[in-house]
Design a protein around this motif. Structure first.
Motif, PDB file in Angstrom:
ATOM      1  N   SER A  44       0.857  -1.197   0.000  1.00 43.87           N
ATOM      2  CA  SER A  44       0.000   0.000   0.000  1.00 43.87           C
ATOM      3  C   SER A  44       0.886   1.239   0.000  1.00 43.87           C
ATOM      4  O   SER A  44       1.818   1.311   0.816  1.00 43.87           O
ATOM      5  CB  SER A  44      -0.849   0.070   1.262  1.00 43.87           C
ATOM      6  N   PRO A  45       0.592   2.227  -0.842  1.00 45.52           N
ATOM      7  CA  PRO A  45       1.437   3.425  -0.890  1.00 45.52           C
ATOM      8  C   PRO A  45       1.643   4.069   0.473  1.00 45.52           C
ATOM      9  O   PRO A  45       2.730   4.561   0.768  1.00 45.52           O
ATOM     10  CB  PRO A  45       0.674   4.356  -1.841  1.00 45.52           C
ATOM     11  N   GLU A  46       0.608   4.018   1.341  1.00 47.45           N
ATOM     12  CA  GLU A  46       0.768   4.679   2.651  1.00 47.45           C
ATOM     13  C   GLU A  46       1.629   3.870   3.627  1.00 47.45           C
ATOM     14  O   GLU A  46       1.982   4.333   4.698  1.00 47.45           O
ATOM     15  CB  GLU A  46      -0.596   5.024   3.274  1.00 47.45           C
ATOM     16  N   LYS A  47       1.979   2.616   3.236  1.00 50.60           N
ATOM     17  CA  LYS A  47       2.889   1.817   4.075  1.00 50.60           C
ATOM     18  C   LYS A  47       4.236   1.593   3.391  1.00 50.60           C
ATOM     19  O   LYS A  47       5.118   0.923   3.936  1.00 50.60           O
ATOM     20  CB  LYS A  47       2.231   0.456   4.397  1.00 50.60           C
ATOM     21  N   ASP A  71       9.886   2.657   1.895  1.00 51.08           N
ATOM     22  CA  ASP A  71      11.064   2.821   1.020  1.00 51.08           C
ATOM     23  C   ASP A  71      10.753   3.804  -0.109  1.00 51.08           C
ATOM     24  O   ASP A  71      11.648   4.282  -0.792  1.00 51.08           O
ATOM     25  CB  ASP A  71      11.439   1.464   0.388  1.00 51.08           C
ATOM     26  N   ALA A  72       9.445   4.028  -0.344  1.00 51.02           N
ATOM     27  CA  ALA A  72       8.978   4.927  -1.420  1.00 51.02           C
ATOM     28  C   ALA A  72       9.442   4.470  -2.803  1.00 51.02           C
ATOM     29  O   ALA A  72       9.772   5.283  -3.661  1.00 51.02           O
ATOM     30  CB  ALA A  72       9.398   6.372  -1.149  1.00 51.02           C
ATOM     31  N   PHE A  94       4.709  14.487  -2.091  1.00 49.43           N
ATOM     32  CA  PHE A  94       5.145  13.264  -1.410  1.00 49.43           C
ATOM     33  C   PHE A  94       4.959  13.313   0.104  1.00 49.43           C
ATOM     34  O   PHE A  94       4.976  14.377   0.697  1.00 49.43           O
ATOM     35  CB  PHE A  94       6.614  12.981  -1.726  1.00 49.43           C
ATOM     36  N   ASP A  95       4.717  12.119   0.675  1.00 51.85           N
ATOM     37  CA  ASP A  95       4.785  11.955   2.129  1.00 51.85           C
ATOM     38  C   ASP A  95       6.123  11.335   2.515  1.00 51.85           C
ATOM     39  O   ASP A  95       6.685  11.639   3.552  1.00 51.85           O
ATOM     40  CB  ASP A  95       3.665  11.030   2.613  1.00 51.85           C
ATOM     41  N   PHE A  96       6.585  10.407   1.660  1.00 49.99           N
ATOM     42  CA  PHE A  96       7.875   9.738   1.921  1.00 49.99           C
ATOM     43  C   PHE A  96       8.824  10.016   0.773  1.00 49.99           C
ATOM     44  O   PHE A  96       8.403  10.119  -0.374  1.00 49.99           O
ATOM     45  CB  PHE A  96       7.732   8.212   1.947  1.00 49.99           C
ATOM     46  N   LYS A 146      12.383   7.729  10.036  1.00 51.36           N
ATOM     47  CA  LYS A 146      11.552   8.925   9.874  1.00 51.36           C
ATOM     48  C   LYS A 146      10.311   8.588   9.041  1.00 51.36           C
ATOM     49  O   LYS A 146       9.198   8.990   9.375  1.00 51.36           O
ATOM     50  CB  LYS A 146      12.394  10.013   9.183  1.00 51.36           C
ATOM     51  N   ASN A 147      10.501   7.823   7.964  1.00 53.52           N
ATOM     52  CA  ASN A 147       9.362   7.462   7.104  1.00 53.52           C
ATOM     53  C   ASN A 147       8.356   6.592   7.860  1.00 53.52           C
ATOM     54  O   ASN A 147       7.152   6.717   7.664  1.00 53.52           O
ATOM     55  CB  ASN A 147       9.858   6.715   5.862  1.00 53.52           C
ATOM     56  N   THR A 148       8.853   5.714   8.720  1.00 50.32           N
ATOM     57  CA  THR A 148       7.950   4.848   9.490  1.00 50.32           C
ATOM     58  C   THR A 148       7.099   5.684  10.445  1.00 50.32           C
ATOM     59  O   THR A 148       5.888   5.469  10.568  1.00 50.32           O
ATOM     60  CB  THR A 148       8.755   3.778  10.265  1.00 50.32           C
TER      61      THR A 148
END
Ligand code: NAP
Length: 282
Positions: A114-117, A120-121, A135-137, A272-274
């Protein structure tokens, strides 16, 4: 003489900040942000990377789960597992350690997250978001480079930026991030004619090639900022980057060492992304 951009120190500082945010998150929501890493097979380098990610999560209070699958795991089985994790509310981030065994299509697997999980982007949706600036990540290594520049007071705007390497995980997103910050960006690769012509006019030179001593002092401009993403294992077991560090040190305004430059930042950006993913999923 160059300013040494100390990735270890910057990384330690950011991890302290993340730790505080994780404590606050956990207090507020009664559960820590969580990352699940899937590793398929026994690749020794991958085992080390996964262990380091797990350790880093524990240090800042992120819940880390590792799912180890045998090398002969089928693609369908892996896709079903990701499906299950996508639907699991207690999992905020999912990362599939690359490379995967040859019988599994990496793109299909990455795009199943899922893009929101997708911390690694690397999935198509997040890649599109990076290029459009929504972007979020950000992918961890290029994001780590940008943090190093920011925290070293190095502005990108108006600078000639030359990125060597055009991989999906480093070179291409690196170029996009520099462009977002108003750098004038050139991307070089194996078909580039006269590489030095480009590197010698770089105010900011990012090398992500994977060849020891690839960038020599005659290839860099006086006063350049040199970011060495390369990780190369020498015969004596030592690690080195792409850049002839000793040679370039006198000429550069700032330089990242290897080890201790970009490397420590990559896992920090994953943490940070997590945390970002967990905050977005509330
Ligand atoms: P990659 O997929 O192998 O890409 C290497 C890039 O370098 C390719 O685009 C290739 O051009 C280019 N290249 C190779 N030889 C060249 C030459 N002679 N002249 C100009 N360009 C050349 O590698 P990657 O995954 O991007 O990783 C690059 C390096 O960064 C590796 O050493 C890797 O270990 C390291 N890395 C470090 C971190 C970290 O945390 N510090 C994270 C990721 C990767 P073509 O596209 O034309 O083949």
């Amino acid at each position: 003489m160059a300013m040494i951009i100390d990735g270890k120190a910057v990384s330690a500082q950011i991890r302290e900040e993340i730790k505080e945010d994780v404590i606050a998150f956990t207090k507020k929501h009664g559960a820590a942000p969580s990352l699940t890493v899937i590793i398929v097979g026994e690749d020794p380098a991958s085992q080390v990377y996964v262990r380091n990610k797990h350790k880093a999560c524990e240090q800042v209070g992120i819940k880390s789960d590792i799912i180890r699958l045998p090398a002969e795991t089928g693609e369908d089985e892996l896709l079903s597992l990701i499906d299950r994790l996508n639907g699991d509310k207690t999992v905020n981030g999912i990362l599939v350690q690359l490379p995967l065994p040859k019988h599994i299509n990496e793109e299909s697997v990455i795009c199943k997250i899922s893009p929101e999980k997708d911390v690694d982007a690397f999935g198509y949706e997040n890649v599109g978001r990076i290029y459009t600036g929504h972007f979020d990540f950000l992918p961890c290594t290029p994001a780590g480079v940008m943090e190093l520049l920011h925290r070293s007071g190095i502005s990108v705007s108006g600078k000639e930026c030359v990125v060597i390497g055009r991989s999906n995980i480093v070179g291409k997103p690196m170029a996009a991030l520099l462009m977002h910050e108003n750098g004038t960006v050139t991307v070089c690769h194996t078909k580039t004619k006269d590489l030095s012509l480009h590197t010698r006019r770089a105010d900011i030179l990012v090398s992500s090639v994977g060849k020891a001593n690839f960038i020599t002092a005659d290839m860099v401009k006086e006063g350049a900022v040199i970011i060495d993403v390369g990780i190369n294992h020498l015969h004596d077991g030592k690690l080195t980057g792409d850049v002839d560090y000793e040679g370039c040190f006198e000429k550069a305004a700032a330089i990242t060492p290897v080890p201790g430059g970009v490397g420590p930042m990559t896992i920090t950006m994953l943490l940070k992304n997590t945390l970002t993913a967990a905050n977005k999923q509330i």
